[in-house]
Design a protein around this motif. Sequence first.
Motif, PDB file in Angstrom:
ATOM      1  N   GLY B  49       0.696  -1.169  -0.220  1.00 56.55           N
ATOM      2  CA  GLY B  49       0.261   0.155  -0.262  1.00 56.55           C
ATOM      3  C   GLY B  49       1.027   1.499   0.190  1.00 56.55           C
ATOM      4  O   GLY B  49       2.193   1.540   0.600  1.00 56.55           O
ATOM      5  N   GLU B  80      -4.551  -3.599   3.549  1.00 53.50           N
ATOM      6  CA  GLU B  80      -3.511  -2.694   3.571  1.00 53.50           C
ATOM      7  C   GLU B  80      -2.807  -3.635   2.819  1.00 53.50           C
ATOM      8  O   GLU B  80      -1.242  -3.413   2.877  1.00 53.50           O
ATOM      9  CB  GLU B  80      -3.564  -2.053   4.748  1.00 53.50           C
ATOM     10  N   ARG B 123      -2.938  -7.128  -2.802  1.00 52.55           N
ATOM     11  CA  ARG B 123      -3.729  -6.715  -1.137  1.00 52.55           C
ATOM     12  C   ARG B 123      -4.817  -6.983  -1.695  1.00 52.55           C
ATOM     13  O   ARG B 123      -5.958  -6.810  -3.059  1.00 52.55           O
ATOM     14  CB  ARG B 123      -3.104  -5.606  -1.751  1.00 52.55           C
ATOM     15  N   ASN B 150      -5.441  -4.234   9.386  1.00 51.74           N
ATOM     16  CA  ASN B 150      -5.317  -4.568   8.272  1.00 51.74           C
ATOM     17  C   ASN B 150      -6.542  -5.826   7.694  1.00 51.74           C
ATOM     18  O   ASN B 150      -5.559  -6.497   7.484  1.00 51.74           O
ATOM     19  CB  ASN B 150      -4.278  -4.949   7.683  1.00 51.74           C
TER      20      ASN B 150
END
Lengths: 165, 165
Positions: B49, B80, B123, B150
Amino acid sequence: MDLTIKTRPLTAQGFARFGQVLAAEGHPDKIINAGLCGRWHDVASLDFGADTHGRCGISVFLAEPRDLPYDCALLERHPEGSQAFIPMHANPFLVIVAPDEHGIPGVPQAFLTNGAQGVNLARGIWHGVLTPLAAPGLFAVIDRIGPTPNLQEYALPGPFRVVAG
Amino acid sequence: MDLTIKTRPLTAQGFARFGQVLAAEGHPDKIINAGLCGRWHDVASLDFGADTHGRCGISVFLAEPRDLPYDCALLERHPEGSQAFIPMHANPFLVIVAPDEHGIPGVPQAFLTNGAQGVNLARGIWHGVLTPLAAPGLFAVIDRIGPTPNLQEYALPGPFRVVAG
């Protein structure tokens, strides 16, 4: 052969000057997934230097198995980054490392994993090439991906021999 | 059980929308160590990220083995960061993923590895918890280490069943 060294079992304490042992040893740091999974958290000191051109990457290595006794005549190191070797199998493998002495390798040491351990070599640690002892010699490697050279090799005056400890 | 899905063999092409397969498949990108080792170079799209508080780390997971058929009632994702699972053994494991549909999981898919494959989940990809199918369920996990949350979990209205394909 002037020097013969015996393998020692790989332990976190014995390996500490060279890097970290990656294993589910002792108590997990966290229990996740409704109690069904232990997490040993952030077990490797990844270090890709101050050079902003380097980053972390995952590669896969497939190496020819070796046998003990093993004669080693070349050591190498990566000045720009740490390097982790994670076996994708449950076979022990051989980890050869050496301390640095004024820019060249000192007396080497040989560790034998227990089949449930990986290693993370600290940045700049002298080590032998990847030496599985059984096929397939399949490993995930977490090391520095970058555009600049990151390999120093040192050819020993003669080989040393690694024997089972 | 309203939905039953069959496992499919994990392939790079079939898994592409979810992430990367980490394996020594096809020709290596480099041959190293005097011809004795192939390197499949930088095979995972690591993504932690834009948040500068996150970094790459290695953790070790030890999970309870599951059996097929396997009933799954919970999916999760990590907004994240990517998350790679590298088996430290040669046993196939189950990889459950689902596309995102307006913030919740769509129809799930189940892949079965061949014993010489890891995965890197992109992700934000919805996935099931780590599901080894044999003991020990030992994995190295390369994911985001950071101070902020996260994890998003999504409890399904009812479980779906995964059966051997």
